[in-house]
Enzyme design. Structure first.
Site, PDB file in Angstrom:
ATOM      1  N   HIS A  14     -10.625  -2.359  11.698  1.00 15.18           N
ATOM      2  CA  HIS A  14      -9.548  -3.204  11.167  1.00 15.18           C
ATOM      3  C   HIS A  14      -9.319  -4.357  12.155  1.00 15.18           C
ATOM      4  O   HIS A  14      -8.321  -4.368  12.879  1.00 15.18           O
ATOM      5  CB  HIS A  14      -8.290  -2.331  11.027  1.00 15.18           C
ATOM      6  CG  HIS A  14      -7.186  -2.968  10.253  1.00 15.18           C
ATOM      7  ND1 HIS A  14      -5.872  -2.589  10.407  1.00 15.18           N
ATOM      8  CD2 HIS A  14      -7.183  -3.943   9.322  1.00 15.18           C
ATOM      9  CE1 HIS A  14      -5.113  -3.301   9.592  1.00 15.18           C
ATOM     10  NE2 HIS A  14      -5.886  -4.128   8.929  1.00 15.18           N
ATOM     11  N   ARG A  54       1.726 -12.268  -0.821  1.00 20.41           N
ATOM     12  CA  ARG A  54       0.380 -12.528  -0.287  1.00 20.41           C
ATOM     13  C   ARG A  54      -0.245 -13.764  -0.888  1.00 20.41           C
ATOM     14  O   ARG A  54       0.095 -14.180  -1.997  1.00 20.41           O
ATOM     15  CB  ARG A  54      -0.524 -11.330  -0.614  1.00 20.41           C
ATOM     16  CG  ARG A  54      -0.094 -10.022   0.046  1.00 20.41           C
ATOM     17  CD  ARG A  54      -0.661  -9.894   1.415  1.00 20.41           C
ATOM     18  NE  ARG A  54      -0.086  -8.810   2.198  1.00 20.41           N
ATOM     19  CZ  ARG A  54      -0.663  -8.346   3.307  1.00 20.41           C
ATOM     20  NH1 ARG A  54      -1.794  -8.839   3.749  1.00 20.41           N
ATOM     21  NH2 ARG A  54      -0.081  -7.390   3.995  1.00 20.41           N
ATOM     22  N   LYS A 111      -9.639  -2.288   1.840  1.00 23.84           N
ATOM     23  CA  LYS A 111      -9.356  -1.153   2.729  1.00 23.84           C
ATOM     24  C   LYS A 111     -10.120   0.097   2.295  1.00 23.84           C
ATOM     25  O   LYS A 111     -10.588   0.870   3.135  1.00 23.84           O
ATOM     26  CB  LYS A 111      -7.862  -0.849   2.764  1.00 23.84           C
ATOM     27  CG  LYS A 111      -6.974  -2.049   3.007  1.00 23.84           C
ATOM     28  CD  LYS A 111      -7.155  -2.643   4.371  1.00 23.84           C
ATOM     29  CE  LYS A 111      -6.052  -3.672   4.625  1.00 23.84           C
ATOM     30  NZ  LYS A 111      -6.191  -4.359   5.889  1.00 23.84           N
ATOM     31  N   ARG A 154       0.837  -1.198   0.000  1.00 25.75           N
ATOM     32  CA  ARG A 154       0.000   0.000   0.000  1.00 25.75           C
ATOM     33  C   ARG A 154       0.873   1.250   0.000  1.00 25.75           C
ATOM     34  O   ARG A 154       1.988   1.247   0.514  1.00 25.75           O
ATOM     35  CB  ARG A 154      -0.910   0.012   1.240  1.00 25.75           C
ATOM     36  CG  ARG A 154      -2.146  -0.867   1.078  1.00 25.75           C
ATOM     37  CD  ARG A 154      -3.047  -0.792   2.283  1.00 25.75           C
ATOM     38  NE  ARG A 154      -2.434  -1.377   3.448  1.00 25.75           N
ATOM     39  CZ  ARG A 154      -1.840  -0.696   4.410  1.00 25.75           C
ATOM     40  NH1 ARG A 154      -1.815   0.622   4.382  1.00 25.75           N
ATOM     41  NH2 ARG A 154      -1.288  -1.309   5.431  1.00 25.75           N
ATOM     42  N   TYR A 165      -1.866  -3.427  -6.877  1.00 26.75           N
ATOM     43  CA  TYR A 165      -1.564  -4.253  -5.716  1.00 26.75           C
ATOM     44  C   TYR A 165      -2.557  -4.127  -4.563  1.00 26.75           C
ATOM     45  O   TYR A 165      -2.873  -3.014  -4.129  1.00 26.75           O
ATOM     46  CB  TYR A 165      -0.163  -3.907  -5.184  1.00 26.75           C
ATOM     47  CG  TYR A 165       0.309  -4.962  -4.226  1.00 26.75           C
ATOM     48  CD1 TYR A 165       0.856  -6.150  -4.700  1.00 26.75           C
ATOM     49  CD2 TYR A 165       0.157  -4.808  -2.857  1.00 26.75           C
ATOM     50  CE1 TYR A 165       1.251  -7.144  -3.834  1.00 26.75           C
ATOM     51  CE2 TYR A 165       0.553  -5.801  -1.980  1.00 26.75           C
ATOM     52  CZ  TYR A 165       1.104  -6.973  -2.475  1.00 26.75           C
ATOM     53  OH  TYR A 165       1.484  -7.953  -1.615  1.00 26.75           O
ATOM     54  N   SER A 224      -1.489  -3.947  10.131  1.00 26.98           N
ATOM     55  CA  SER A 224      -1.219  -4.906   9.059  1.00 26.98           C
ATOM     56  C   SER A 224       0.059  -5.695   9.347  1.00 26.98           C
ATOM     57  O   SER A 224       1.042  -5.125   9.828  1.00 26.98           O
ATOM     58  CB  SER A 224      -1.034  -4.169   7.729  1.00 26.98           C
ATOM     59  OG  SER A 224      -2.197  -3.475   7.394  1.00 26.98           O
ATOM     60  N   ASP A 259      -9.516  -9.792   9.021  1.00 23.76           N
ATOM     61  CA  ASP A 259      -8.952  -8.458   8.760  1.00 23.76           C
ATOM     62  C   ASP A 259      -9.906  -7.308   9.084  1.00 23.76           C
ATOM     63  O   ASP A 259      -9.465  -6.269   9.541  1.00 23.76           O
ATOM     64  CB  ASP A 259      -8.531  -8.368   7.285  1.00 23.76           C
ATOM     65  CG  ASP A 259      -7.615  -7.187   6.998  1.00 23.76           C
ATOM     66  OD1 ASP A 259      -6.759  -6.877   7.845  1.00 23.76           O
ATOM     67  OD2 ASP A 259      -7.760  -6.566   5.932  1.00 23.76           O
ATOM     68  N   CYS A 298       0.714  -7.986  11.553  1.00 23.25           N
ATOM     69  CA  CYS A 298       1.044  -8.240  12.966  1.00 23.25           C
ATOM     70  C   CYS A 298       0.377  -9.523  13.462  1.00 23.25           C
ATOM     71  O   CYS A 298       0.220  -9.717  14.662  1.00 23.25           O
ATOM     72  CB  CYS A 298       0.630  -7.068  13.852  1.00 23.25           C
ATOM     73  SG  CYS A 298       1.715  -5.648  13.719  1.00 23.25           S
TER      74      CYS A 298
HETATM   75  O1  SAT Z   1      -3.825  -3.367   2.344  1.00 21.28           O
HETATM   76  S1  SAT Z   1      -3.599  -4.730   1.912  1.00 21.28           S
HETATM   77  O2  SAT Z   1      -4.874  -5.316   1.578  1.00 21.28           O
HETATM   78  O3  SAT Z   1      -2.730  -4.732   0.726  1.00 21.28           O
HETATM   79  C1  SAT Z   1      -2.892  -5.630   3.134  1.00 21.28           C
HETATM   80  C2  SAT Z   1      -2.776  -4.938   4.434  1.00 21.28           C
HETATM   81  O4  SAT Z   1      -2.089  -3.934   4.539  1.00 21.28           O
HETATM   82  O5  SAT Z   1      -3.382  -5.412   5.407  1.00 21.28           O
HETATM   83 MN    MN Z   2      -5.240  -5.445   7.245  1.00 23.20          MN
END
Ligand code: SAT
Ligand code: MN
Length: 650
Positions: free
Chosen positions: A292, A430, A272, A135, A263, A314, A341, A316
């Site tokens: 989140h 990923r 997101k 990101r 991406y 993210s 998530d 973690c």
């Molecule tokens: O934002 S992503 O979906 O690429 C992955 C993340 O940061 O959790």
């Molecule tokens: Mn995330």
């Protein structure tokens, strides 16, 4: 909606993302029985052979073209077509046959590589552009009429200026390409808590991901036609030029415009961009929370099930916690994944908070996944999985750092692997896989009412200061605890890795409006609940002076969660400290776990000197939000500071 049956009662034997069973390795199949309302119930049947095309037990119903279902959507698609000038427009039905067709096309065009079908049936590798691997928070904007509404936590641009800039980029950008229209529903298709969107993209890879990550296709568009409201997400990969890349959000218009990246969170707009940034804004006006957070169900040996939702930044370990495998020394516990998530949390008529997972798949970090850390995930991603930016072995198996075996020969960029050039798999590589492939997938994940939440948990990656676990005094204190989350940065976002930054509620990159207003909203939601979840903070990442982790983490984290449930049920007292309530060491079940007594003491220690400094940092951080900051948070800081003085004195 993999295996959606349209409007006729039908039985599909569907294939996965991949298309095509390998003759060498017969594959299991998802058998989806439709009830005519698109509420397919799926059961995983190992050993069933997948078919090339969906088979219907009854005649296929006559379906109207997708382009005729919603006038609002069709008009918008037409205006985007005129602007971007694609070679063709394709409306996505969301069927398995369609995913298979897209996959075959990407293989033909050299964008996807089929992985070893004997060991990884139905799995493929996609390599992104090397400058497009995470990101881009510095290029992500919230475009509200008033700058203050976006807040100091967001990059802001005037909506008129942002639209003009994006219009220029989008003009003619899809020439020679296909424009895909992906209607999607975030959340169970029949849940009143779900919300819909349409993504337009010129990337078949993005379309394929969206079909796994959301309930995409006809049922979503049917719902949009009924609801009349949807989030408009326009995406083009452009030239993948980092200098011509923007991710713009217009919460007041329920719109997203993303250009120049293919991406993850930059391009899969349901995730997101919609489910957090736009949804957090929608949630404020409608009285709920878009967070989140993973959602996990824990069944105790006594058969009592509680659901908890946990916010971590993210990369973690949210996916690992959501799929936790109880250690052998804690027999009788069962863990069920609802989401890994994102959680949408709604106050229910019974005064409790009810959660749905808006997503239908996982876009998880690959490196580190192995049978020790997360056996469920390790098994889950062995079939029907789309890998992005992993390495390859000589026989085309995916490889990543942390695997116990295998030798990488090709790195994530497709070059001959040379350890001097860095890791073989990208640290933010990923997997994309349907949630239904998860062996611990909760049957309640498809419940349109969601699940009732007993506890909310915040956490960060902190070498020091934060103890293993503590409980907030009450909801307002819990909001301060969430607002104070800090964590070491990870590879999920472009930038320096490992520096501590404030990441309130793990939403720093994802809150679609001013954090000060967001905390006020949190306080208001809590005030409305009569059966509030307890709020906790955890830190699995404490280290000793030599840099060694003090806590084993992964499955052993269940011990900490079990203590939380004891607290929720009022079964154990807790130790008052200035910062909140900590476990008495005897209340943590340590049976079968060898953590030295000194380590446990360190994990549960509150150092008043460090904490006074921490509170001063938190105050300085919060004061940046000026007069919009709820006074309640400053009052909570004062209560904590007094508590720390007493702790130091006593
Ligand atoms: O934002 S992503 O979906 O690429 C992955 C993340 O940061 O959790
Ligand atoms: Mn995330």
């Amino acid at each position: 909606m993999r295996g959606y049956t349209g409007t006729g009662a039908a039985l599909y034997v569907s294939r996965g993302v991949s298309g095509g069973a390998s003759p060498a390795a017969p594959q299991a199949a998802w058998v989806v029985a439709g009830n005519g309302r698109g509420e397919g119930r799926a059961a995983y049947e190992p050993g069933r052979i997948r078919q090339e095309e969906p088979r219907m037990a009854t005649a296929a119903p006559l379906l109207s073209p997708l382009s005729q279902l919603s006038r609002a959507v069709s008009d918008w698609v037409e205006s985007v077509r005129a602007l971007t000038q694609p070679a063709g427009v394709r409306w996505c039905e969301g069927t398995d046959a369609e995913s298979g067709e897209l996959t075959s096309r990407l293989i033909r065009e050299g964008e996807l590589t089929r992985l070893n079908p004997e060991y990884f049936p139905g799995c493929h590798l996609y390599r992104s552009s090397p400058s497009d691997v995470a990101r881009v928070e510095h290029l992500t904007y919230i475009c509200t009429r008033s700058r203050e509404d976006a807040g100091p936590n967001n990059n802001w641009m005037d909506p008129g200026e942002a639209h003009a800039k994006m219009r220029e980029l989008f003009t003619g950008c899809m020439r020679g390409r296909t424009l895909y229209v992906i209607p999607y529903c975030m959340g169970p298709i029949d849940s009143p808590l779900s919300r819909c969107g349409v993504e337009i993209t010129d990337s078949a890879y993005v379309a394929l991901n969206m079909m796994t990550m959301t309930r995409a296709g006809r049922p979503a568009l049917e719902r949009i036609a009924r609801d009349g409201k949807f989030v408009r997400g326009l995406h083009s990969i452009g030239e993948l030029d980092p200098n011509r890349r923007f991710i713009m959000h217009f919460p007041e218009e329920l719109a997203i415009e993303s250009f120049g990246s293919g991406y993850g969170g930059n391009a899969l707009l349901g995730k997101k961009c919609h489910a957090l940034r736009i949804a957090s804004w929608q949630a404020r006006s409608e009285g709920w929370l878009a967070e989140h957070m993973l959602i996990v169900g824990l069944e105790s040996p006594k058969g009592e099930t509680h659901y908890i939702a946990c916010a971590f930044p993210s990369a973690c370990g949210k996916t690992n916690l959501a799929m936790l495998i109880p250690p052998a020394s804690l027999p009788g516990w069962k863990v069920f994944t609802v989401g890994d998530d994102i959680a949408w949390l709604h106050p229910g008529p019974d005064g409790r908070l009810w959660a749905i997972n808006p997503e239908a798949g996982y876009f998880g970090v690959v490196p580190g996944t192995n049978p020790e850390t997360n056996r469920n995930a390790y098994e889950m991603i062995r079939r029907d999985t789309l890998f992005t930016n992993v390495a390859l072995t000589a026989d085309d198996q995916p490889w990543w750092e942390g695997l116990p075996s295998g030798v990488p020969v090709t790195d994530w960029q497709g070059r001959r692997y040379d350890p001097s050039r860095g890791p073989a798999a990208h640290p933010n590589s990923r997997f994309t896989v349907s949630a239904k492939r998860n062996p611990s997938y909760s049957p309640r994940a498809e419940d349109p009412r969601g699940v009732p939440i007993s506890a909310l948990v915040f956490g960060g990656r902190r070498r020091e200061v934060a103890p293993l676990v503590y409980e907030a005094r009450d909801w307002p204190h819990g909001v301060l605890v969430g607002a104070s989350v800090a964590s070491e940065t990870t590879a999920a976002a472009v930038g320096q890795v490992g520096v501590v930054r404030r990441d309130p509620m793990a939403m720093q990159p994802f809150c679609g409006y001013n954090f000060a207003d967001y905390w006020r909203h949190w306080l208001e939601v809590g005030a409305k609940l009569s059966r509030r979840p307890k709020i906790f903070h955890v830190n699995w990442f404490r280290r000793n002076a030599k840099g060694k982790f003090l806590w084993p983490g992964f499955g052993e984290n269940l011990r900490v969660l079990a203590w939380m449930l004891d607290r929720c049920s009022g079964r154990v007292p807790a130790a008052e400290t200035g910062i909140g309530l900590l476990p008495r060491p005897e209340d943590l079940n340590m049976q079968g776990l060898s953590v030295e007594a000194a380590s446990l003491r360190a994990l549960l220690a509150v150092d008043p000197v460090l904490w006074r400094k921490e509170m001063a940092d938190i105050r300085a951080y919060l004061e940046k939000f000026g007069s919009r900051l709820p006074a309640e948070l400053l009052a909570q800081i004062e209560t904590t500071e007094h508590g720390l003085e007493n702790l130091a004195a006593g």
